[in-house]
Design a protein around this motif. Structure first.
Motif, mmCIF file in Angstrom:
data_model
loop_
_atom_site.group_PDB
_atom_site.id
_atom_site.type_symbol
_atom_site.label_atom_id
_atom_site.label_comp_id
_atom_site.label_asym_id
_atom_site.label_seq_id
_atom_site.Cartn_x
_atom_site.Cartn_y
_atom_site.Cartn_z
ATOM 1 N N VAL A 99 0.827 -1.201 0.000
ATOM 2 C CA VAL A 99 0.000 0.000 0.000
ATOM 3 C C VAL A 99 0.863 1.253 0.000
ATOM 4 O O VAL A 99 0.579 2.216 -0.723
ATOM 5 N N ALA A 100 1.936 1.248 0.788
ATOM 6 C CA ALA A 100 2.818 2.421 0.862
ATOM 7 C C ALA A 100 3.432 2.721 -0.504
ATOM 8 O O ALA A 100 3.487 3.875 -0.947
ATOM 9 N N GLY A 101 3.894 1.679 -1.191
ATOM 10 C CA GLY A 101 4.468 1.866 -2.520
ATOM 11 C C GLY A 101 3.426 2.347 -3.520
ATOM 12 O O GLY A 101 3.711 3.184 -4.383
ATOM 13 N N LEU A 102 2.222 1.826 -3.405
ATOM 14 C CA LEU A 102 1.134 2.256 -4.287
ATOM 15 C C LEU A 102 0.840 3.738 -4.101
ATOM 16 O O LEU A 102 0.675 4.482 -5.080
ATOM 17 N N LEU A 103 0.791 4.188 -2.862
ATOM 18 C CA LEU A 103 0.498 5.590 -2.582
ATOM 19 C C LEU A 103 1.600 6.507 -3.105
ATOM 20 O O LEU A 103 1.332 7.598 -3.616
ATOM 21 N N ARG A 104 2.863 6.067 -2.986
ATOM 22 C CA ARG A 104 3.976 6.870 -3.514
ATOM 23 C C ARG A 104 3.862 7.013 -5.031
ATOM 24 O O ARG A 104 4.054 8.106 -5.586
#
Length: 264
Positions: A99-104
């Protein structure tokens, strides 16, 4: 529509292939019924008037199945959807994972198109949960207080059973000498307490039913109160009471009658 899994009942979704979709609209089934339209409604028109007298005529390109776009406290109301370029919000459906990578990645793409607008996001399940936040808090508070009430009630019941068995020590000893079994003594000591619990349960049913019914009236879509819910609550209450009473009753029933009679 595909992202939110909204189903098309008739017609089609908005499409960039049709330049006329700038004045196209989608209606939900409730909107169609509220206007009294029957049969094929595709191509029918609706007009709006602005404050300056400007008139805009829209034509129906599709009808979607009714879906909840508000809280379940409210009935589904008529809905008209138009194609707009000024929303400024994207609804994104992604696979679970990083999720963190997706948001970035999403922020990088967003900044390519709108660097002057701060990137902000929220999760749909969190928004859904917030819709019923008051109900969740109420449920948590009721669960905590119900647990404390049951615990205190069990303590009181345990103390009352302990006092009763001490008062009837001689009677229990005499009954055992005359051949009474542990089961019969347990039934003797438990009977009056279970009767009190049963009486309390009968008094609580009307109040619990009334309060629950009134709370459910806040929802446009709600379940109906079934008899087995109250029956299950009664069985659980009696089981907890029986378990509490049995601990001390069995202990008293297993005492050697010689000691019971000697102590008197």
């Amino acid at each position: 529509m595909p992202t939110l899994n909204i189903r098309i009942a008739a017609g089609r979704n908005f499409s960039p292939q049709f330049a006329t979709d700038s004045t196209g609209i989608l209606l939900n089934e409730t909107a169609v019924r509220s206007m009294g339209w029957t049969g094929n409604v595709l191509g029918r028109t609706l007009a709006t008037h602005s404050n300056n007298g400007h008139r805009t005529t829209y034509h129906v390109i599709g009808v979607v199945k009714d879906f909840h776009f508000r809280s379940l406290h409210e009935l589904i109301t008529p809905l008209v959807m138009v194609q707009s370029q000024s929303g400024g919000t994207l609804i994104v459906k992604a696979k679970a994972g990083d999720v963190a990578g997706l948001l970035r990645t999403m922020q990088q793409v967003w900044n390519q198109y709108h660097p002057e607008v701060p990137f902000s996001y929220s999760f749909l399940n969190d928004r859904f949960s917030n819709t019923y936040q008051s109900e969740q808090k109420t449920g948590l508070l009721l669960s905590v207080f119900a647990g404390l009430t049951i615990f205190v009630a069990c303590l009181g019941l345990f103390g009352l059973v302990t006092f009763t068995t001490q008062q009837r020590t001689k009677e229990i000893g005499v009954r055992k000498v005359l051949g009474a079994s542990v089961g019969s003594i347990l039934a003797l000591l438990s009977k009056e307490f279970l009767q009190l619990v049963g009486l309390a349960f009968l008094l609580a049913i009307p109040l619990a039913g009334y309060v629950t019914h009134e709370w459910l009236q806040q929802f446009a879509y709600r379940i109906s109160l079934e008899w087995w819910v109250f029956a299950l609550a009664g069985v659980l209450a009696l089981s907890i009471a029986l378990l509490t009473v049995s601990v001390q009753s069995i202990k008293a029933a297993l005492v050697n009658p010689v000691k019971s009679l000697k102590s008197e």
